[in-house]
Design a protein around this motif. Sequence first.
Motif, PDB file in Angstrom:
ATOM      1  N   PHE A   1     -16.465  13.790   2.071  1.00  0.00           N
ATOM      2  CA  PHE A   1     -17.752  13.602   1.406  1.00  0.00           C
ATOM      3  C   PHE A   1     -18.064  12.131   1.167  1.00  0.00           C
ATOM      4  O   PHE A   1     -19.218  11.731   1.124  1.00  0.00           O
ATOM      5  CB  PHE A   1     -17.772  14.348   0.066  1.00  0.00           C
ATOM      6  CG  PHE A   1     -17.781  15.836   0.211  1.00  0.00           C
ATOM      7  CD1 PHE A   1     -18.972  16.531   0.265  1.00  0.00           C
ATOM      8  CD2 PHE A   1     -16.595  16.550   0.311  1.00  0.00           C
ATOM      9  CE1 PHE A   1     -18.994  17.914   0.407  1.00  0.00           C
ATOM     10  CE2 PHE A   1     -16.599  17.929   0.445  1.00  0.00           C
ATOM     11  CZ  PHE A   1     -17.801  18.610   0.499  1.00  0.00           C
ATOM     12  N   ALA A   2     -17.020  11.326   1.006  1.00  0.00           N
ATOM     13  CA  ALA A   2     -17.223   9.914   0.672  1.00  0.00           C
ATOM     14  C   ALA A   2     -17.820   9.134   1.838  1.00  0.00           C
ATOM     15  O   ALA A   2     -18.563   8.170   1.645  1.00  0.00           O
ATOM     16  CB  ALA A   2     -15.903   9.284   0.232  1.00  0.00           C
ATOM     17  N   ILE A   3     -17.487   9.530   3.071  1.00  0.00           N
ATOM     18  CA  ILE A   3     -17.994   8.843   4.259  1.00  0.00           C
ATOM     19  C   ILE A   3     -19.225   9.599   4.753  1.00  0.00           C
ATOM     20  O   ILE A   3     -19.124  10.703   5.301  1.00  0.00           O
ATOM     21  CB  ILE A   3     -16.921   8.773   5.360  1.00  0.00           C
ATOM     22  CG1 ILE A   3     -15.653   8.108   4.820  1.00  0.00           C
ATOM     23  CG2 ILE A   3     -17.449   8.026   6.582  1.00  0.00           C
ATOM     24  CD1 ILE A   3     -14.492   8.128   5.789  1.00  0.00           C
ATOM     25  N   LEU A   4     -20.394   9.037   4.548  1.00  0.00           N
ATOM     26  CA  LEU A   4     -21.644   9.759   4.772  1.00  0.00           C
ATOM     27  C   LEU A   4     -21.817  10.295   6.198  1.00  0.00           C
ATOM     28  O   LEU A   4     -22.260  11.431   6.371  1.00  0.00           O
ATOM     29  CB  LEU A   4     -22.836   8.876   4.383  1.00  0.00           C
ATOM     30  CG  LEU A   4     -22.984   8.623   2.879  1.00  0.00           C
ATOM     31  CD1 LEU A   4     -24.186   7.727   2.619  1.00  0.00           C
ATOM     32  CD2 LEU A   4     -23.118   9.931   2.118  1.00  0.00           C
ATOM     33  N   PRO A   5     -21.520   9.496   7.261  1.00  0.00           N
ATOM     34  CA  PRO A   5     -21.693  10.063   8.610  1.00  0.00           C
ATOM     35  C   PRO A   5     -20.835  11.308   8.828  1.00  0.00           C
ATOM     36  O   PRO A   5     -21.287  12.271   9.445  1.00  0.00           O
ATOM     37  CB  PRO A   5     -21.257   8.912   9.528  1.00  0.00           C
ATOM     38  CG  PRO A   5     -21.489   7.682   8.708  1.00  0.00           C
ATOM     39  CD  PRO A   5     -21.146   8.062   7.305  1.00  0.00           C
ATOM     40  N   ILE A   6     -19.596  11.286   8.311  1.00  0.00           N
ATOM     41  CA  ILE A   6     -18.727  12.451   8.449  1.00  0.00           C
ATOM     42  C   ILE A   6     -19.300  13.625   7.681  1.00  0.00           C
ATOM     43  O   ILE A   6     -19.351  14.759   8.171  1.00  0.00           O
ATOM     44  CB  ILE A   6     -17.298  12.125   7.948  1.00  0.00           C
ATOM     45  CG1 ILE A   6     -16.633  11.125   8.894  1.00  0.00           C
ATOM     46  CG2 ILE A   6     -16.458  13.386   7.832  1.00  0.00           C
ATOM     47  CD1 ILE A   6     -15.237  10.722   8.478  1.00  0.00           C
ATOM     48  N   SER A   7     -19.750  13.356   6.474  1.00  0.00           N
ATOM     49  CA  SER A   7     -20.317  14.412   5.637  1.00  0.00           C
ATOM     50  C   SER A   7     -21.507  15.077   6.311  1.00  0.00           C
ATOM     51  O   SER A   7     -21.650  16.302   6.304  1.00  0.00           O
ATOM     52  CB  SER A   7     -20.736  13.825   4.287  1.00  0.00           C
ATOM     53  OG  SER A   7     -21.356  14.795   3.478  1.00  0.00           O
ATOM     54  N   GLY A   8     -22.376  14.279   6.922  1.00  0.00           N
ATOM     55  CA  GLY A   8     -23.550  14.823   7.587  1.00  0.00           C
ATOM     56  C   GLY A   8     -23.197  15.677   8.788  1.00  0.00           C
ATOM     57  O   GLY A   8     -23.728  16.781   8.956  1.00  0.00           O
ATOM     58  N   PHE A   9     -22.295  15.185   9.651  1.00  0.00           N
ATOM     59  CA  PHE A   9     -21.878  15.943  10.825  1.00  0.00           C
ATOM     60  C   PHE A   9     -21.162  17.222  10.423  1.00  0.00           C
ATOM     61  O   PHE A   9     -21.320  18.268  11.056  1.00  0.00           O
ATOM     62  CB  PHE A   9     -20.973  15.102  11.727  1.00  0.00           C
ATOM     63  CG  PHE A   9     -21.722  14.252  12.711  1.00  0.00           C
ATOM     64  CD1 PHE A   9     -22.447  14.828  13.734  1.00  0.00           C
ATOM     65  CD2 PHE A   9     -21.683  12.874  12.620  1.00  0.00           C
ATOM     66  CE1 PHE A   9     -23.141  14.048  14.656  1.00  0.00           C
ATOM     67  CE2 PHE A   9     -22.380  12.078  13.532  1.00  0.00           C
ATOM     68  CZ  PHE A   9     -23.102  12.667  14.546  1.00  0.00           C
ATOM     69  N   LEU A  10     -20.358  17.150   9.353  1.00  0.00           N
ATOM     70  CA  LEU A  10     -19.604  18.316   8.910  1.00  0.00           C
ATOM     71  C   LEU A  10     -20.537  19.442   8.491  1.00  0.00           C
ATOM     72  O   LEU A  10     -20.386  20.591   8.929  1.00  0.00           O
ATOM     73  CB  LEU A  10     -18.691  17.921   7.742  1.00  0.00           C
ATOM     74  CG  LEU A  10     -17.853  19.049   7.129  1.00  0.00           C
ATOM     75  CD1 LEU A  10     -16.920  19.641   8.166  1.00  0.00           C
ATOM     76  CD2 LEU A  10     -17.052  18.508   5.943  1.00  0.00           C
ATOM     77  N   PHE A  11     -21.527  19.119   7.670  1.00  0.00           N
ATOM     78  CA  PHE A  11     -22.453  20.151   7.216  1.00  0.00           C
ATOM     79  C   PHE A  11     -23.266  20.699   8.383  1.00  0.00           C
ATOM     80  O   PHE A  11     -23.474  21.907   8.501  1.00  0.00           O
ATOM     81  CB  PHE A  11     -23.397  19.596   6.141  1.00  0.00           C
ATOM     82  CG  PHE A  11     -24.350  20.618   5.612  1.00  0.00           C
ATOM     83  CD1 PHE A  11     -23.936  21.544   4.679  1.00  0.00           C
ATOM     84  CD2 PHE A  11     -25.662  20.660   6.072  1.00  0.00           C
ATOM     85  CE1 PHE A  11     -24.811  22.506   4.198  1.00  0.00           C
ATOM     86  CE2 PHE A  11     -26.543  21.616   5.587  1.00  0.00           C
ATOM     87  CZ  PHE A  11     -26.113  22.543   4.651  1.00  0.00           C
TER      88      PHE A  11
END
Length: 240
Positions: A135-145
Amino acid sequence: MVHQGIEVRYRPSRCRSSIFNVSSVLENDNRMSHKPQLISIGPYHHGRDHLRGMEEHKRRYLDNFLRRVGVEEENLLSEVRIMEQDIRDCYWSQFNNMTSDDFIRMLVVDGCFVIEYLRICGGVYGPRLSSDPLFAILPISGFLFRDMMLAENQLPLNLLERLYNITKAWEGGENSTTLSALVVEALNCRLSSLNFVEQGGNGIHLLDLLRKSVIPTSCRNHRKGNTLRSTASPAFVFSV
């Protein structure tokens, strides 16, 4: 399953196939929009090389789940084993190349990951939202969701409800929040520009709950037999 006087029953649903491969016609439009870029959930993309990096995070979430609930992994595997054929029937493909043990373990790992993810998004864990690397790393969070809401990356809702209800039973049954309410909380957290509302009724997977929570029941009833115009990605539309 009985724990501390609380019984959690599983009732087979024998659901029709409800989780499909995206049509090749839609893939020709934009193939990559229908395929996960970061994580596999369920059997369609399980084991693909470019998605293996998330397996350690899935395992981390599972370990947190087991430690918090105080249940052994084997207990969950036994519970899900009862559901195996019912779950296989929910997929267009039967995945006969996966052994029973591999299929069940994948369901437990992926299912517990989804539940823990929803709990974090839904604010159950508070500060963990900012400290968890997913969740802390925004690009990862976006791709994950985005990956978790793809048509080919779904788990049957009855599996998630089973795992979630086991969690509540082992926690003493004090948590009265339903899984669908938790999903709506998570959706409002991740897609704050929209207004998701719990509509009640049964869903078939997370993507279906997303659709039902953003489209009022009256509109869903009105459009029976008609085509509803949507600006959503074809990957979202395909299974809803």
